[in-house]
Enzyme design. Sequence first.
Site, PDB file in Angstrom:
ATOM      1  N   SER A 103      25.667  34.046  11.470  1.00  0.00           N
ATOM      2  CA  SER A 103      24.500  34.045  12.348  1.00  0.00           C
ATOM      3  C   SER A 103      24.157  32.614  12.795  1.00  0.00           C
ATOM      4  O   SER A 103      24.979  31.966  13.424  1.00  0.00           O
ATOM      5  CB  SER A 103      23.347  34.744  11.624  1.00  0.00           C
ATOM      6  OG  SER A 103      22.282  34.960  12.480  1.00  0.00           O
ATOM      7  N   ASP A 153      24.962  45.079  17.682  1.00  0.00           N
ATOM      8  CA  ASP A 153      24.179  43.930  17.201  1.00  0.00           C
ATOM      9  C   ASP A 153      23.165  43.557  18.278  1.00  0.00           C
ATOM     10  O   ASP A 153      23.549  43.158  19.369  1.00  0.00           O
ATOM     11  CB  ASP A 153      25.133  42.759  16.903  1.00  0.00           C
ATOM     12  CG  ASP A 153      24.427  41.578  16.249  1.00  0.00           C
ATOM     13  OD1 ASP A 153      23.214  41.399  16.472  1.00  0.00           O
ATOM     14  OD2 ASP A 153      25.105  40.825  15.523  1.00  0.00           O
ATOM     15  N   HIS A 184      23.377  43.463  13.063  1.00  0.00           N
ATOM     16  CA  HIS A 184      23.587  42.043  12.800  1.00  0.00           C
ATOM     17  C   HIS A 184      24.029  41.797  11.344  1.00  0.00           C
ATOM     18  O   HIS A 184      24.217  40.656  10.934  1.00  0.00           O
ATOM     19  CB  HIS A 184      22.277  41.299  13.094  1.00  0.00           C
ATOM     20  CG  HIS A 184      22.425  39.816  13.240  1.00  0.00           C
ATOM     21  ND1 HIS A 184      23.264  39.226  14.163  1.00  0.00           N
ATOM     22  CD2 HIS A 184      21.831  38.781  12.581  1.00  0.00           C
ATOM     23  CE1 HIS A 184      23.177  37.912  14.055  1.00  0.00           C
ATOM     24  NE2 HIS A 184      22.327  37.612  13.106  1.00  0.00           N
TER      25      HIS A 184
END
Length: 205
Positions: A103, A153, A184
């Site tokens: 991320s 996502d 995610h």
Amino acid sequence: MMKHIFKQGTDPAAPVLLLLHGTGGTERDLLPLADRLSPASSVLSVRGNVLENGMPRYFRRLAEGVFDLEDLVFRTKELNDFLDSAAEQYGFDRSNLVAIGYSNGANIAGSLLFHYQGTLRGAILHHPMVPIRDVALPDLTDVPCFIGAGSNDPLCTPQETEELNQMLQGAGASVTLHWEQFGHQLTSSEVAAAAAWYTSTFKNE
Ligand code: MLT
């Protein structure tokens, strides 16, 4: 100086794993991934230097998914400089770093690739976005990349994943794109795919 953990590995020839956590994480979060991928590797795990409501990150954002590009460029240089000094301090091979980022950590790893030639030997990017547009990427011919993405996502859309894939490939990188369907999240099946990619990319050489 950035807060970090350095763990000396048993195999000095193995890539040194650079671990970069997600928003709100710490330098401890991804240690199990390093152990899974390459237990003999040295590990440099770095905590993001920016705080957002108490949550560590690697660069500021103006809103979710909207990056402060000036800070991104500044923090990317700060991290790149830190990698240089950590290599000197701990005596590891600066040219043998493979990043594993999730991320926000994948986004700063992407930004390292976009801005500094030779800074990474390879990268595992779990749920990355396009860090910045309108910059000329350096030659990434010998920099293999793994992208783990979610077809659903909400932060890193499939379109943006494809855009990043195109940009990296356009700079010469060989990219392996792996799709999951858990938003995610970093799932164990994505970690398994990254581990298989790591083995075929760096252990059979
Ligand atoms: C970012 O800010 O880098 C992205 O929104 C990913 C995240 O941090 O969750």
